[in-house]
Design a protein around this motif. Sequence first.
Motif, mmCIF file in Angstrom:
data_model
loop_
_atom_site.group_PDB
_atom_site.id
_atom_site.type_symbol
_atom_site.label_atom_id
_atom_site.label_comp_id
_atom_site.label_asym_id
_atom_site.label_seq_id
_atom_site.Cartn_x
_atom_site.Cartn_y
_atom_site.Cartn_z
ATOM 1 N N SER B 74 -23.075 3.505 -6.689
ATOM 2 C CA SER B 74 -22.699 2.748 -7.880
ATOM 3 C C SER B 74 -21.303 3.165 -8.313
ATOM 4 N N LEU B 75 -20.644 2.229 -8.951
ATOM 5 C CA LEU B 75 -19.314 2.459 -9.525
ATOM 6 C C LEU B 75 -19.439 2.345 -11.035
ATOM 7 N N HIS B 76 -19.019 3.394 -11.747
ATOM 8 C CA HIS B 76 -19.022 3.388 -13.202
ATOM 9 C C HIS B 76 -17.585 3.302 -13.691
ATOM 10 N N ILE B 77 -17.351 2.406 -14.632
ATOM 11 C CA ILE B 77 -16.024 2.271 -15.243
ATOM 12 C C ILE B 77 -16.194 2.537 -16.729
ATOM 13 N N VAL B 78 -15.556 3.624 -17.198
ATOM 14 C CA VAL B 78 -15.682 3.992 -18.609
ATOM 15 C C VAL B 78 -14.332 4.451 -19.157
ATOM 16 N N PRO B 79 -13.829 3.892 -20.264
ATOM 17 C CA PRO B 79 -14.340 2.685 -20.906
ATOM 18 C C PRO B 79 -13.807 1.445 -20.188
ATOM 19 N N SER B 80 -14.545 0.372 -20.242
ATOM 20 C CA SER B 80 -14.106 -0.868 -19.594
ATOM 21 C C SER B 80 -12.982 -1.508 -20.408
ATOM 22 N N GLN B 81 -12.036 -2.103 -19.692
ATOM 23 C CA GLN B 81 -10.898 -2.764 -20.335
ATOM 24 C C GLN B 81 -10.806 -4.202 -19.812
ATOM 25 N N PRO B 82 -10.249 -5.119 -20.602
ATOM 26 C CA PRO B 82 -10.131 -6.510 -20.138
ATOM 27 C C PRO B 82 -9.411 -6.635 -18.799
ATOM 28 N N GLY B 83 -8.442 -5.758 -18.531
ATOM 29 C CA GLY B 83 -7.727 -5.789 -17.259
ATOM 30 C C GLY B 83 -8.585 -5.409 -16.072
ATOM 31 N N ASP B 84 -9.787 -4.898 -16.343
ATOM 32 C CA ASP B 84 -10.709 -4.561 -15.252
ATOM 33 C C ASP B 84 -11.432 -5.802 -14.737
ATOM 34 N N SER B 85 -11.296 -6.908 -15.421
ATOM 35 C CA SER B 85 -11.954 -8.150 -14.993
ATOM 36 C C SER B 85 -11.429 -8.565 -13.622
ATOM 37 N N ALA B 86 -12.303 -8.586 -12.649
ATOM 38 C CA ALA B 86 -11.930 -8.856 -11.251
ATOM 39 C C ALA B 86 -13.220 -8.893 -10.441
ATOM 40 N N VAL B 87 -13.083 -9.152 -9.154
ATOM 41 C CA VAL B 87 -14.225 -9.031 -8.241
ATOM 42 C C VAL B 87 -14.165 -7.656 -7.595
ATOM 43 N N TYR B 88 -15.283 -6.957 -7.597
ATOM 44 C CA TYR B 88 -15.362 -5.614 -7.026
ATOM 45 C C TYR B 88 -16.201 -5.659 -5.749
ATOM 46 N N PHE B 89 -15.609 -5.139 -4.682
ATOM 47 C CA PHE B 89 -16.285 -5.099 -3.396
ATOM 48 C C PHE B 89 -16.632 -3.662 -3.039
ATOM 49 N N CYS B 90 -17.849 -3.491 -2.593
ATOM 50 C CA CYS B 90 -18.304 -2.247 -2.019
ATOM 51 C C CYS B 90 -18.113 -2.351 -0.509
ATOM 52 N N ALA B 91 -17.674 -1.269 0.131
ATOM 53 C CA ALA B 91 -17.498 -1.279 1.581
ATOM 54 C C ALA B 91 -18.004 0.042 2.152
ATOM 55 N N ALA B 92 -18.451 -0.009 3.393
ATOM 56 C CA ALA B 92 -18.986 1.184 4.035
ATOM 57 C C ALA B 92 -18.531 1.232 5.484
ATOM 58 N N SER B 93 -18.413 2.442 5.988
ATOM 59 C CA SER B 93 -18.056 2.586 7.398
ATOM 60 C C SER B 93 -18.628 3.887 7.939
ATOM 61 N N VAL B 94 -18.558 3.977 9.255
ATOM 62 C CA VAL B 94 -18.844 5.231 9.917
ATOM 63 C C VAL B 94 -17.516 5.975 9.993
ATOM 64 N N SER B 95 -17.450 7.211 9.521
ATOM 65 C CA SER B 95 -16.152 7.880 9.393
ATOM 66 C C SER B 95 -15.470 8.074 10.731
ATOM 67 N N SER B 96 -16.238 8.073 11.780
ATOM 68 C CA SER B 96 -15.624 8.175 13.094
ATOM 69 C C SER B 96 -15.172 6.814 13.598
ATOM 70 N N GLY B 97 -15.435 5.795 12.848
ATOM 71 C CA GLY B 97 -15.073 4.432 13.254
ATOM 72 C C GLY B 97 -13.960 3.881 12.396
ATOM 73 N N TYR B 98 -13.936 2.586 12.267
ATOM 74 C CA TYR B 98 -12.810 1.979 11.587
ATOM 75 C C TYR B 98 -13.163 0.697 10.868
ATOM 76 N N ALA B 99 -14.124 -0.052 11.321
ATOM 77 C CA ALA B 99 -14.441 -1.336 10.698
ATOM 78 C C ALA B 99 -15.112 -1.086 9.357
#
Lengths: 114, 112
Positions: B74-99
Amino acid sequence: NAGVMQNPRHLVRRRGQEARLRCSPMKGHSHVYWYRQLPEEGLKFMVYLQKENIIDESGMPKERFSAEFPKEGPSILRIQQVVRGDSAAYFCASSPATGGYEQYFGPGTRLTVT
Amino acid sequence: DQQVKQNSPSLSVQEGRISILNCDYTNSMFDYFLWYKKYPAEGPTFLISISSIKDKNEDGRFTVFLNKSAKHLSLHIVPSQPGDSAVYFCAASVSSGYALNFGKGTSLLVTP
């Protein structure tokens, strides 16, 4: 320190034409990645390149798509004989190394096929 | 198959409050996780990352929590600001990899 550069930002092609998308990585970065984002979807990995080498193209469609990263100049993603389903945002990213490093993205090229 | 899932397409939060964005993954080989923020017609901007050897990473107003047993972050944003309005993407990888494997994103709206 310039970020990842992509051009053009917008590209319109008719069905059957070729599309060439260019990407210049951040200074000091030798690893380049291409991703595609379809509407309402997340980004999907397409290909990973280093200078003069394609390391992994497992995410590339088998036909019509190719990528290169020559010794000199930008990385190029080439789509031959475009179809409407190729319409998407194409993002390039770069990193200083691979494995456990964040990737920095360019602004993307929005391809529209009419 | 979608290996990284963000089940909330949108979230609305009042300015000053906490925003909590969630992400689940299915591939137990993933050991490096990132959050990106994206404005319309721009590329994703890296926010914060965490490796699987940690369960928390903090950077200013942004904190990422990782629960490996639940395959959840999870991502916590404190305190939230109007400029934080956006689309947030979570991404994952294998550290030995790249994609990077991305979720579909959560659209955050922070209202004044």
